[in-house]
Design an enzyme around this catalytic site. Structure first.
Site, PDB file in Angstrom:
ATOM      1  N   CYS A   1       5.968   3.416   9.366  1.00  0.00           N
ATOM      2  CA  CYS A   1       5.373   3.622   8.040  1.00  0.00           C
ATOM      3  C   CYS A   1       6.479   4.022   7.058  1.00  0.00           C
ATOM      4  CB  CYS A   1       4.308   4.700   8.122  1.00  0.00           C
ATOM      5  SG  CYS A   1       3.398   4.885   6.606  1.00  0.00           S
TER       6      CYS A   1
ATOM      7  N   PHE B   1       6.614   4.362  14.305  1.00  0.00           N
ATOM      8  CA  PHE B   1       7.962   4.646  13.791  1.00  0.00           C
ATOM      9  C   PHE B   1       8.275   3.704  12.637  1.00  0.00           C
ATOM     10  CE2 PHE B   1       9.159   5.940  18.381  1.00  0.00           C
ATOM     11  CZ  PHE B   1       8.691   7.228  18.173  1.00  0.00           C
TER      12      PHE B   1
ATOM     13  N   CYS C   1      14.027 -32.346  -1.280  1.00  0.00           N
ATOM     14  CA  CYS C   1      13.143 -33.325  -1.925  1.00  0.00           C
ATOM     15  C   CYS C   1      11.753 -33.310  -1.289  1.00  0.00           C
ATOM     16  CB  CYS C   1      13.753 -34.721  -1.861  1.00  0.00           C
ATOM     17  SG  CYS C   1      14.169 -35.274  -0.197  1.00  0.00           S
TER      18      CYS C   1
ATOM     19  N   CYS D   1      11.543 -34.879  -6.950  1.00  0.00           N
ATOM     20  CA  CYS D   1      12.616 -34.967  -5.948  1.00  0.00           C
ATOM     21  C   CYS D   1      13.938 -35.334  -6.604  1.00  0.00           C
ATOM     22  CB  CYS D   1      12.255 -35.963  -4.853  1.00  0.00           C
ATOM     23  SG  CYS D   1      12.020 -37.657  -5.440  1.00  0.00           S
TER      24      CYS D   1
ATOM     25  N   ASN E   1       0.833  -1.209   0.000  1.00  0.00           N
ATOM     26  CA  ASN E   1       0.000   0.000   0.000  1.00  0.00           C
ATOM     27  C   ASN E   1       0.861   1.249   0.000  1.00  0.00           C
ATOM     28  OD1 ASN E   1      -0.355   1.779   2.686  1.00  0.00           O
ATOM     29  ND2 ASN E   1       0.364  -0.275   3.228  1.00  0.00           N
TER      30      ASN E   1
ATOM     31  N   CYS F   1      18.938 -32.010   3.551  1.00  0.00           N
ATOM     32  CA  CYS F   1      18.646 -30.590   3.247  1.00  0.00           C
ATOM     33  C   CYS F   1      17.151 -30.301   3.199  1.00  0.00           C
ATOM     34  CB  CYS F   1      19.299 -30.190   1.932  1.00  0.00           C
ATOM     35  SG  CYS F   1      18.529 -30.914   0.468  1.00  0.00           S
TER      36      CYS F   1
ATOM     37  N   CYS G   1       4.571 -42.675  -3.202  1.00  0.00           N
ATOM     38  CA  CYS G   1       5.235 -41.913  -4.277  1.00  0.00           C
ATOM     39  C   CYS G   1       4.534 -42.148  -5.621  1.00  0.00           C
ATOM     40  CB  CYS G   1       6.697 -42.368  -4.359  1.00  0.00           C
ATOM     41  SG  CYS G   1       7.606 -41.651  -5.736  1.00  0.00           S
TER      42      CYS G   1
ATOM     43  N   THR H   1       5.414  -2.300   7.705  1.00  0.00           N
ATOM     44  CA  THR H   1       5.561  -2.857   6.361  1.00  0.00           C
ATOM     45  C   THR H   1       6.978  -2.667   5.813  1.00  0.00           C
ATOM     46  OG1 THR H   1       4.685  -0.775   5.516  1.00  0.00           O
ATOM     47  CG2 THR H   1       3.138  -2.607   5.755  1.00  0.00           C
TER      48      THR H   1
END
Lengths: 428, 72
Positions: free
Chosen positions: A135, A133, A385, A348, A73, A382, A342, A201
């Site tokens: 915007c 404090f 997948c 993956c 906005n 990690c 699966c 924001t």
């Protein structure tokens, strides 16, 4: 039914769901309708010298079918005279004495300006003040909003000026447009803030029209940066709340803001240290009545866990949030593909082969049917997948026992540095 | 050689010296990994390994902490 009441630095409300200072809290008509729908509190749209707005103010990003994944906005603070707002605040408080009404304030960084507005606003019976404090657009060009909020000394000084005259609790609302939000949060505490709220924001430009080359949104062919919010900013906001919650010098309650769209998001913010939450984009997207689902969902969650009061969950996850250097390097998880579930889409496999650690293999069984297998020894855990997998339950990440004891980076560096500087006693 | 095979190979080299009674004397970390110096308790034999695999670098670090639990 759990007790959903909260008490944020002395500001009490029947539940933790407040409307944030924004278009939904622009008038008494709106705030009263919100309270009737069930909202526990409202932070009135920021009061100050009434401004002038542009036409064309909002824009949103829809992503893969989700409308309003992010919202932007360029609307400024209230454009209505202060006495009109104050009259409506007074009437609203009279009708809803048990709901929280907090006045958001923004004036030039001058002591007399802050004193004047605080006195006038408190005279009509608000439950608290929130200093804007944060915007990032328009007002910042005039030295207010995030222009003030990015300078810790200004945050501290203006908070002090407000506290010189304020009789109600003072919340300082912080901008995320800063490298380290704990610096300004600490400044607010040093200025005497009773609570902090975050995030306002984030500076944003939503897009450029490929045909006209205009910005989105544009005002007669010109654009300016706006403030980004909505579900897309939630992880950023949640981190900032958590960083403040675990900071040793920040010891005031936190009002969590930023992409909170349902009761689950609210619980996450409260677990990470927020005493309550403020919501805007979700209400703008779905209307005030979404609070009914939030209240019902939160009640069920607390009842299901046997928790009597929502205040009992505040900050419970904060001790689990730390610096990377305190994470256990010897903790291991690996992917496990459930071949019964699966669908062999190979997402993956492609993700792992092209962009991760090449530990998924495509094989064929005796009947020639393809299946996928993880080489667990090479899997680094990690999660990629599982993230790209379109089928729930097809890939699980499972813990693998490690014969080595837990070891953090900080512990490792401490012992290696000790070896470097003094040589370890090899005769032990 | 896969990452895991590289880990096993470097871990075996580390274990070889540890099983012979060597202890880690110094660690020098650099762009190619870590140079680990082992010394025998009698003090007259030192051996040096270049450890480049990430899991192997975790491994010798864990052994070093076990050997000298500094900071625990």
């Amino acid at each position: 039914m759990a007790d959903l009441r909260i008490n944020l630095a002395g500001i009490k409300s029947p539940n933790p769901f407040w409307l944030a200072s924004a278009p939904p809290t622009n008038s008494g008509y709106q705030v009263q309708r919100a309270f009737e729908a069930g909202w526990g509190g409202a932070v009135w749209k920021t009061l100050g010298d009434p401004i002038l707005n542009t036409s064309s103010r909002f824009a949103a990003i829809s992503f893969n079918g989700q409308r309003v994944a992010g919202f932007n906005n360029i609307e400024l603070i209230t454009d209505r005279p202060l006495d009109v707002n104050l009259k409506e605040i007074y009437e609203t408080k009279k009708k809803f004495p048990n709901h929280a009404i907090v006045a958001s304030l923004m004036v030039e960084p001058k002591q007399e300006k802050w004193h004047e507005i605080v006195k006038r606003v408190e005279d009509v019976g608000v439950d608290g003040l929130e200093l804007n404090f944060g915007c990032p657009h328009g007002m910042a060009e005039r030295g207010m909003g995030s222009a003030s909020g990015q300078v810790p000394a200004l945050v501290e000084k203006q908070t002090l000026w407000v506290k010189e005259v304020a009789k109600t609790p003072v919340i300082v609302k912080l901008t995320p447009n800063i490298t380290d939000i704990t610096a300004t949060a600490e400044a607010a505490c040093n200025g005497g803030a009773d609570a902090i709220s975050m995030i306002n924001t984030i500076n944003s430009l939503m897009g450029v029209d490929l045909d006209t080359w205009n910005t989105i949104p544009h005002v007669a062919g010109k654009g300016a940066h706006g403030g980004y919010c909505g579900p897309a900013v939630k992880p950023i906001a949640l981190n900032m709340v958590a960083e403040c919650a675990r900071h040793s010098q920040i010891n005031v309650p936190i009002s969590g803001i930023g992409g909170i769209s349902n009761w689950r998001d609210a619980v996450e913010f409260m677990l990470m240290g927020a005493t309550g939450v403020q919501i805007c984009t979700a209400a703008m997207h779905h209307g005030f009545r979404i609070v009914e689902d939030m209240i019902e969902g939160l009640n069920h969650y607390l009842d299901g866990k046997g928790i009597a009061a929502v205040s009992d969950i505040i900050g419970k996850s904060v001790p689990k949030y730390s610096d990377w250097g305190n994470l256990d390097l010897n903790y291991n998880i690996v992917a496990k593909i459930n071949t019964d579930v699966c669908i062999n889409c190979n997402k993956c496999y492609i993700a792992c082969e092209d962009t991760s650690h090449q530990c998924i293999e495509m094989l064929s069984d005796a009947s020639g049917k393809n299946y996928l297998r993880v080489w667990e020894e090479d899997c680094v855990g990690c999660n990629l997948c599982a993230i790209v997998c379109p089928v729930d339950g097809a890939i699980e990440m499972i813990e693998v026992p490690n014969e080595m004891p837990p070891m953090t980076w900080n512990e490792r560096q401490a012992v290696i540095n000790a070896v470097i500087t003094s040589k370890v006693d090899t005769t032990k | 050689m896969t990452e895991h095979q590289q880990f096993l190979a470097e871990r075996d080299k580390i274990d070889f010296f540890i099983q012979k009674g060597f202890r880690i004397q110094s660690v020098n970390e650099h762009l190619d990994g870590a140079t680990v110096e082992f010394v025998h308790p009698n003090g007259d034999v030192t051996e040096v390994l270049l450890i480049s695999n990430a899991n192997a670098r975790k491994y010798f670090s864990s052994l070093l902490i076990k050997q000298n639990p500094i900071g625990k």
